[in-house]
Enzyme design. Structure first.
Site, short mmCIF file in Angstrom:
data_model
loop_
_atom_site.label_atom_id
_atom_site.label_comp_id
_atom_site.label_asym_id
_atom_site.label_seq_id
_atom_site.Cartn_x
_atom_site.Cartn_y
_atom_site.Cartn_z
N HIS A 96 0.85 -1.20 0.00
CA HIS A 96 0.00 0.00 0.00
C HIS A 96 0.88 1.25 0.00
O HIS A 96 1.97 1.26 0.57
CB HIS A 96 -0.91 -0.01 1.23
CG HIS A 96 -1.99 1.03 1.19
ND1 HIS A 96 -1.75 2.34 1.51
CD2 HIS A 96 -3.31 0.94 0.85
CE1 HIS A 96 -2.88 3.03 1.38
NE2 HIS A 96 -3.84 2.20 0.98
N GLU A 166 -3.69 2.64 -7.00
CA GLU A 166 -4.03 3.73 -6.08
C GLU A 166 -3.19 4.96 -6.41
O GLU A 166 -2.02 5.02 -6.04
CB GLU A 166 -3.85 3.29 -4.62
CG GLU A 166 -2.63 2.43 -4.34
CD GLU A 166 -2.34 2.30 -2.87
OE1 GLU A 166 -3.25 2.53 -2.06
OE2 GLU A 166 -1.20 2.00 -2.52
#
EC number: 5.3.1.1
Length: 250
Positions: A96, A166
């Site tokens: 992430h 993302e």
């Protein structure tokens, strides 16, 4: 037809009691409406056991936010894939942007984690994405392609891997990539997977979008041909909002 997948990443939010309550509310809000797609929630480590018990018997999957790449040992503060597997985790989020930004994770350490997750019999969500500076300089294609290649280095079979795009500049900022911008990068990712693994694998791999997805924009984003669901942050902390996003994918 790829089955869409929506995962709520709760990040460092909610106590165990609050997490259990939210998990129960998510199950109730979804009912049986998520059978056409996959839905999962990723609470904090301390809440995994309680949340796992709460969602047991439902169609909601248990997801971990990270893992270590060693089985055990002197790694204070870390959690192994074996521990996560024993708790019933189906997926583990790897790489992430916040892990890369704040904790120094690199494509190399992401790759080690990906391999460890797969070896443990779980599925991995590989996160990739560019910063605002990289977006504005036009380097986003090279950045994302490098992250995909590095994260999957030495991985032969990607059938148990989901990729999450993302855009770092759209996470927690309230800014959202337009559906066209998101689709452009998702297509770049799929083309890179085709280059690495061939067209059939690229057609099959699911690519989530993770950048301020909300009930108001989910349907438009998920209608794009290469967007196969979402990795949801802030909106996942409200059961009704998360359920609305899942239903937009189904």
């Amino acid at each position: 037809m790829r089955r869409k997948i929506v995962v709520g990443n709760w990040k460092m939010n909610k106590t165990v009691a609050e997490s259990t309550e939210l998990a129960s509310a998510v199950v109730a809000a979804l009912g049986s409406d998520c059978s056409a797609c996959e839905a999962g929630i990723a609470p904090t480590y301390p809440a995994l056991d309680s949340v796992g018990r709460t969602i047991k018997g439902s169609e909601v999957l248990l997801v971990a936010q990270n893992c270590h790449y060693e089985d055990d040992g002197a790694f204070t503060g870390e959690v192994s894939t074996g521990m996560l597997n024993a708790l019933g985790c189906s997926y583990v989020i790897i790489g992430h942007s916040e892990r890369r930004q704040y904790f120094g994770e690199t494509d190399a350490t992401v790759n080690l984690r990906i391999k460890k997750v797969l070896a443990a019999g779980m599925k991995a969500i590989l996160c990739v994405g560019e910063t605002l500076e990289e977006r504005e300089s036009g380097a986003f294609e090279a950045v994302v392609s490098t992250q995909v290649t590095g994260g999957l280095q030495g991985v032969v079979d990607i059938s148990d891997i989901v990729i999450a795009y993302e855009p770092v500049w759209a996470i927690g900022t309230g800014r959202t990539a337009s559906s066209e911008q998101a689709q452009e990068v998702h297509k770049i990712i799929r083309n890179k997977v085709a280059e690495l693994y061939g067209a059939p694998a690229a057609d099959a791999v699911r690519i989530q979008y993770g950048g301020s997805v909300k009930p108001s924009n989910a349907a438009e984003l998920f209608a794009m041909p290469d967007i196969d669901g979402g990795l949801i942050g802030g909106a996942a902390l409200k059961a009704e909002d998360f359920a609305a996003i899942v239903k937009a994918a189904c």
